[in-house]
Design a protein around this motif. Structure first.
Motif, PDB file in Angstrom:
ATOM      1  N   TYR A 113       0.839  -1.193   0.000  1.00 36.30           N
ATOM      2  CA  TYR A 113       0.000   0.000   0.000  1.00 36.30           C
ATOM      3  C   TYR A 113       0.877   1.247   0.000  1.00 36.30           C
ATOM      4  O   TYR A 113       1.662   1.487   0.920  1.00 36.30           O
ATOM      5  CB  TYR A 113      -0.946   0.012   1.205  1.00 36.30           C
ATOM      6  N   THR A 114       0.775   2.025  -1.038  1.00 37.10           N
ATOM      7  CA  THR A 114       1.443   3.314  -1.273  1.00 37.10           C
ATOM      8  C   THR A 114       2.890   3.344  -0.769  1.00 37.10           C
ATOM      9  O   THR A 114       3.771   2.743  -1.360  1.00 37.10           O
ATOM     10  CB  THR A 114       0.624   4.475  -0.673  1.00 37.10           C
ATOM     11  N   ASN A 158       7.952   2.440  -1.707  1.00 41.39           N
ATOM     12  CA  ASN A 158       9.092   3.351  -1.668  1.00 41.39           C
ATOM     13  C   ASN A 158      10.064   2.956  -0.565  1.00 41.39           C
ATOM     14  O   ASN A 158      11.288   2.972  -0.756  1.00 41.39           O
ATOM     15  CB  ASN A 158       8.623   4.792  -1.432  1.00 41.39           C
ATOM     16  N   GLN A 159       9.530   2.605   0.585  1.00 43.27           N
ATOM     17  CA  GLN A 159      10.386   2.236   1.710  1.00 43.27           C
ATOM     18  C   GLN A 159      11.126   0.929   1.442  1.00 43.27           C
ATOM     19  O   GLN A 159      12.306   0.800   1.779  1.00 43.27           O
ATOM     20  CB  GLN A 159       9.535   2.141   2.977  1.00 43.27           C
ATOM     21  N   SER A 191      -3.590   2.184  -4.532  1.00 39.36           N
ATOM     22  CA  SER A 191      -2.179   2.426  -4.224  1.00 39.36           C
ATOM     23  C   SER A 191      -1.489   3.194  -5.332  1.00 39.36           C
ATOM     24  O   SER A 191      -0.689   4.107  -5.086  1.00 39.36           O
ATOM     25  CB  SER A 191      -1.453   1.096  -3.999  1.00 39.36           C
ATOM     26  N   ASN A 192      -1.780   2.828  -6.577  1.00 38.04           N
ATOM     27  CA  ASN A 192      -1.070   3.409  -7.710  1.00 38.04           C
ATOM     28  C   ASN A 192      -1.598   4.776  -8.133  1.00 38.04           C
ATOM     29  O   ASN A 192      -1.123   5.338  -9.122  1.00 38.04           O
ATOM     30  CB  ASN A 192      -1.123   2.454  -8.898  1.00 38.04           C
ATOM     31  N   SER A 193      -2.566   5.318  -7.416  1.00 34.74           N
ATOM     32  CA  SER A 193      -3.073   6.647  -7.767  1.00 34.74           C
ATOM     33  C   SER A 193      -2.107   7.742  -7.324  1.00 34.74           C
ATOM     34  O   SER A 193      -2.181   8.870  -7.815  1.00 34.74           O
ATOM     35  CB  SER A 193      -4.449   6.881  -7.141  1.00 34.74           C
ATOM     36  N   VAL A 203       4.297   6.418  -6.440  1.00 33.46           N
ATOM     37  CA  VAL A 203       4.257   4.967  -6.291  1.00 33.46           C
ATOM     38  C   VAL A 203       4.675   4.197  -7.552  1.00 33.46           C
ATOM     39  O   VAL A 203       5.489   3.266  -7.469  1.00 33.46           O
ATOM     40  CB  VAL A 203       2.853   4.508  -5.830  1.00 33.46           C
ATOM     41  N   PRO A 204       4.143   4.507  -8.752  1.00 28.84           N
ATOM     42  CA  PRO A 204       4.367   3.640  -9.920  1.00 28.84           C
ATOM     43  C   PRO A 204       5.831   3.358 -10.242  1.00 28.84           C
ATOM     44  O   PRO A 204       6.181   2.214 -10.573  1.00 28.84           O
ATOM     45  CB  PRO A 204       3.694   4.418 -11.056  1.00 28.84           C
ATOM     46  N   GLU A 205       6.690   4.375 -10.162  1.00 26.60           N
ATOM     47  CA  GLU A 205       8.094   4.168 -10.529  1.00 26.60           C
ATOM     48  C   GLU A 205       8.725   3.046  -9.719  1.00 26.60           C
ATOM     49  O   GLU A 205       9.367   2.143 -10.271  1.00 26.60           O
ATOM     50  CB  GLU A 205       8.890   5.455 -10.330  1.00 26.60           C
TER      51      GLU A 205
END
Length: 484
Positions: free
Chosen positions: A30-31, A35-36, A424-426, A430-432
């Motif tokens: 989730y979002t 990244n983390q 999540s992808n909104s 996130v997408p990258e």
């Protein structure tokens, strides 16, 4: 502990496990989790939370995210949070039980207060989103800090006695809460709120608690800025102090307090009807305490102070994850008032059981239908598309993000801040890293993942209007089309 205490705790832990058991076998992200996962594993110098004043959180998340390597393993962190909270349930129950007994409040209060803790939206977020898995430490440390002070304040011949050990331990647990997640420190006031409910007046222990509350904030503030200076880091823009108190008070009444009086009901906070419902519940509580104006004034001040960490900063964002202390305070106030209004013990138990059943049912719905189902389906289908369509000759990815309203239209669910009902992808960040992580897992090569050129757009129209040209070496990922 009595046999009843053991049975209550066992039942509460069983309900928690029943509600959130799918976390043991469900895989999703989730979002911010993506990244983390990417940055904590890639770069030892990455510190997401230290500039936000959450040093302990940064160290914990760094260690745990570096212990995993794939998206599917993120569920281990969800399990870590769930088990952490289950370990804290006896702590919450026993503290509330001891304070309740000492203040001669209804004996059923501790069980139903902890049941509400498990059922409330913040708890669902804490165990479902690895980015908030530290909250069982922050909130419980805040509660322990307040309880230590509550139990150690003694009066001898009209003079207060408080041992050095009690003072130091209170400050220590308070700083643990603040350096983990600032809003968790609001739980410090819960034992004194129960005392206020019992005594219906401002007591000397409550005044002392407020002095300690502000003093610990001051110590934290000084330590945080000293730490930033020593680490040669700039503070986050999110730590900037508020300069308009009127705007902050309006924000508090319009969003956090209104949300707390909706209990476990997930709504779009910008809608008018939910605010009316909150206002009616709040008005009902005021009406049942109409002849205690001074008492109500003190209660309102305590509610504001429970949410103080979010009121002293310039950012106005009343997300569910910030609201546990305020949610618990409002529930305890309304629940005890309801019990006092009912009067007879048998009827109290009957009404409390009905409330408990509704809380559990609503918590089940919030977790399974407002959160887990939609985000899991999104992850599985988009991940499958990437796994099947990516080839070694792909050099660029055009990622078309879904609308934030997609889940609302597709499943008929409500959006609550950035936590419920949002794909999540909104989010543009996130997408990258989702794509890079999938390529890394598929190829085993971080170089291959890093070499991709990845761009994303908010919708298909924005992509079509861009100057990007498709090629055989470009992969187009249209999330809404995939999810149709």
């Amino acid at each position: 502990m009595t046999k009843k205490n053991y049975l209550d705790i066992a039942l509460l832990m069983g309900i928690t496990l029943l509600l959130f058991f799918p976390l043991f076998y469900t895989h999703y992200f989730y979002t911010d989790e993506i990244n983390q996962l990417w940055f904590y594993r890639k770069d030892d110098s990455f510190h997401m939370f230290i500039p936000q004043g959450r040093y302990l959180t940064d160290r914990l998340l760094a260690a745990l995210f570096r212990s995993i390597s794939t998206i599917s393993q993120i569920n281990r962190l969800h399990i870590f949070s769930l088990l952490g909270w289950m370990a804290c349930i006896p702590v919450w129950y026993l503290i509330l039980e001891k304070v309740t007994r000492r203040e001669q409040l209804p004996p059923i209060l501790p069980f139903f207060a902890v049941l509400y803790l498990v059922a409330c939206p913040p708890f669902t977020i804490y165990v479902s989103w690895a980015s908030t898995m530290e909250l069982f430490i922050a909130n419980t440390a805040g509660l322990i800090a307040g309880y230590l002070l509550y139990t150690q304040i003694k009066w001898v011949d009209g003079r207060m006695q408080l041992s050095t050990g009690a003072i130091l331990s209170t400050i220590l647990f308070g700083l643990i809460a603040l350096f983990t997640y600032q809003n968790g420190f609001g739980c410090f006031l819960l034992p004194f709120l129960l005392q206020l409910i019992s005594k219906k007046k401002l007591t000397r222990p409550l005044v002392i608690a407020l002095v300690f509350y502000f003093f610990i904030f001051l110590v934290y503030f000084m330590l945080f800025h000293w730490q930033m200076k020593e680490l040669h880091m700039d503070t986050s823009s999110r730590t900037g102090l508020a300069t308009n108190p009127v705007r902050k008070i309006l924000f508090f009444f319009g969003f956090p307090l209104a949300g707390a009086f909706r209990f476990t009901w997930i709504v779009n906070e910008w809608s008018r009807d939910p605010k009316i419902i909150s206002l009616l519940v709040f008005a009902g509580y005021i009406a049942l305490n109409a002849f205690r104006v001074r008492y109500l004034s003190i209660v309102l001040c305590l509610l504001i102070l429970c949410y103080l960490p979010s009121l002293v900063v310039s950012e106005n964002y009343a997300s569910n994850r910030t609201m546990l202390a305020l949610d618990m305070a409002v529930f305890v106030l309304v629940f005890t008032t309801l019990l006092q209004w009912i009067g007879k013990e048998r009827r109290q138990r009957l009404i409390a059981c009905c409330v408990g059943v509704l809380l559990v049912i609503n918590a089940w719905y919030n977790f399974h239908y407002q959160f887990l189902g939609p985000v899991t389906n999104e992850y599985v289908r988009v991940r499958n598309y990437l796994d099947t369509q990516y080839r070694p000759d792909i050099t660029s990815v055009c990622f078309i993000r879904p609308s934030e309203e997609l889940f609302r239209h597709k499943y008929g669910i409500n959006i609550s801040w950035d936590e419920f009902g949002v794909p999540s992808n909104s989010r543009e960040w996130v997408p990258e890293f989702f794509v890079r992580q999938v390529v890394l897992e598929k190829t085993g090569s971080r170089a291959a993942a890093d070499s991709l050129v990845i761009k994303n757009w908010k919708d298909r129209a924005a992509w079509e209007q861009s100057d990007t040209t498709a090629s055989p070496h470009t992969l187009v990922v249209d999330v809404e089309k995939i999810l149709q």
